[in-house]
Design an enzyme around this catalytic site. Structure first.
Site, mmCIF file in Angstrom:
data_model
loop_
_atom_site.group_PDB
_atom_site.id
_atom_site.type_symbol
_atom_site.label_atom_id
_atom_site.label_comp_id
_atom_site.label_asym_id
_atom_site.label_seq_id
_atom_site.Cartn_x
_atom_site.Cartn_y
_atom_site.Cartn_z
ATOM 1 N N HIS A 141 36.750 -17.165 -20.457
ATOM 2 C CA HIS A 141 37.568 -17.183 -21.899
ATOM 3 C C HIS A 141 38.249 -18.336 -21.692
ATOM 4 C CE1 HIS A 141 37.208 -12.682 -23.229
ATOM 5 N NE2 HIS A 141 36.975 -12.047 -22.167
ATOM 6 N N ASP A 190 29.246 -10.184 -19.152
ATOM 7 C CA ASP A 190 30.833 -9.401 -18.987
ATOM 8 C C ASP A 190 30.748 -8.550 -20.592
ATOM 9 O OD1 ASP A 190 33.839 -10.092 -17.850
ATOM 10 O OD2 ASP A 190 33.872 -9.924 -20.181
ATOM 11 N N HIS A 236 33.118 -8.883 -22.777
ATOM 12 C CA HIS A 236 33.931 -9.200 -23.147
ATOM 13 C C HIS A 236 33.431 -10.482 -23.634
ATOM 14 C CE1 HIS A 236 36.890 -6.745 -21.262
ATOM 15 N NE2 HIS A 236 37.458 -7.239 -22.825
ATOM 16 N N ASP A 277 32.778 -4.654 -16.905
ATOM 17 C CA ASP A 277 33.533 -4.346 -16.881
ATOM 18 C C ASP A 277 32.891 -3.564 -18.699
ATOM 19 O OD1 ASP A 277 33.114 -6.438 -18.349
ATOM 20 O OD2 ASP A 277 35.079 -7.046 -18.453
HETATM 21 ZN ZN LIG Z 1 35.883 -8.983 -19.621
#
Ligand SMILES: [Zn+2]
Length: 308
Positions: A126, A163, A165, A244
């Protein structure tokens, strides 16, 4: 096969406060699991060096790097965004996390290792060129990739991000860099609420619907990632390995299992063996349900190093 495991003690000293899901135990349970299950017997272990400002500057704005150094607290916590904080050990851990990716890259691209796994935190995907966010400070995998391109002389590298996200930071750094192909899956309408529209032609973003399971991942890999990766002919694969999307992980609504992580890793190994002499650098990102994280990383690393 030569395979490398890279970590650093500072990874368990960085913490963001009581009850924060991105906790020091994440790297500890992974290290324990890989040791106890005998996986580390098949890998050479390395301690990560710190990344240098010059290495960080290949993925981040120098002003931003200096700002982060200036923000590091001598005691207590310094909040960087609503979810992300620095303690007195955070900067050291972040430097070694990025340095782990650089070392992994050198081992795989230059020194004859075929795979490397970095068990590090804070995670990185991120972190944008000029911003820390979402538990991330430096974009570890991006620092490694730019090292491969700008220092070690590779011309094409691919980033695979599974991931749950969207890797907004990696997209921010690599959109428009035609030496890089980034392929990713992520749950749609989830933090950081980006990725539905790709920011460049070198981005292959595959949003997955909430409540879908590993079948959606498998279709994305088979129908979207692998054709794009084969056409691009990367000279090394880099993996933003987040765990995740696991069905036991409360951070998302996807239903992947341990076996899905083994499957996707085997697909990437098959590709790497056919297009880039088996070169894969994998860097830990998310994964917050500790038992599922430890098991899934074990499956990922076993598949990486062709261990049954
Ligand atoms: Zn994540």
């Amino acid at each position: 096969m030569k395979a490398a495991y890279i970590s650093h003690p500072s990874a368990i000293r960085h913490d963001m406060g009581e009850g924060h899901p991105e906790c020091p135990d994440r790297v500890a349970v992974i290290a324990d699991r890989l040791l106890m299950r005998g996986v580390l017997d098949f890998m050479d272990s390395f301690e990560a060096p710190p990344a240098t400002p010059e290495q960080l500057g290949r993925a981040h704005d120098t002003l931003y790097v200096n700002e982060l150094f200036a923000m590091a607290p001598a005691e207590g916590y310094r909040q960087v965004d609503p979810d992300t904080a620095m303690n007195p050990h955070t900067l050291t851990a972040a430097l070694h996390a990025a340095g782990a990716a650089v070392l992994a890259t050198e081992l795989v691209v230059r020194d004859g290792y075929r795979r490397a796994f970095c068990n590090i935190r804070p995670p990185g995907h991120h972190a944008e060129r000029r911003a820390a966010m979402g538990f991330c400070f430096f974009n570890n995998v991006a620092v490694g990739m730019r090292h491969a391109l700008d220092v070690l002389g590779l011309q094409r590298v691919a980033l695979i991000d599974f991931d749950v996200h969207h890797g907004n930071g990696s997209e921010d750094i690599f959109a428009g860099d035609d030496r890089v192909l980034m392929v990713s899956t992520f749950q749609s309408r989830l933090y950081p609420f980006s990725g539905e529209a790709a920011r460049g032609p070198n981005m292959c973003n595959v949003p997955l619907p909430p409540y879908s399971d590993g079948q959606a991942l498998r279709a994305a890999v088979t129908d979207r990632w692998l054709p794009a990766l084969r056409a691009f002919r990367p000279q090394a694969l880099f993996v933003s390995a987040g765990f995740d999307a696991h069905r036991e992980d409360d951070m998302s609504h996807l239903g992947w299992t341990d076996a899905d992580y083994a499957w996707v890793t085997r697909e990437l190994v098959g590709l790497a063996d056919s297009v880039c002499e088996g070169r894969i650098v994998s860097v830990l990102e998310g994964g917050y349900c500790l038992p599922a994280l430890a098991r899934s990383v074990e499956q990922h690393v076993r598949a990486l190093i062709d261990l049954q």
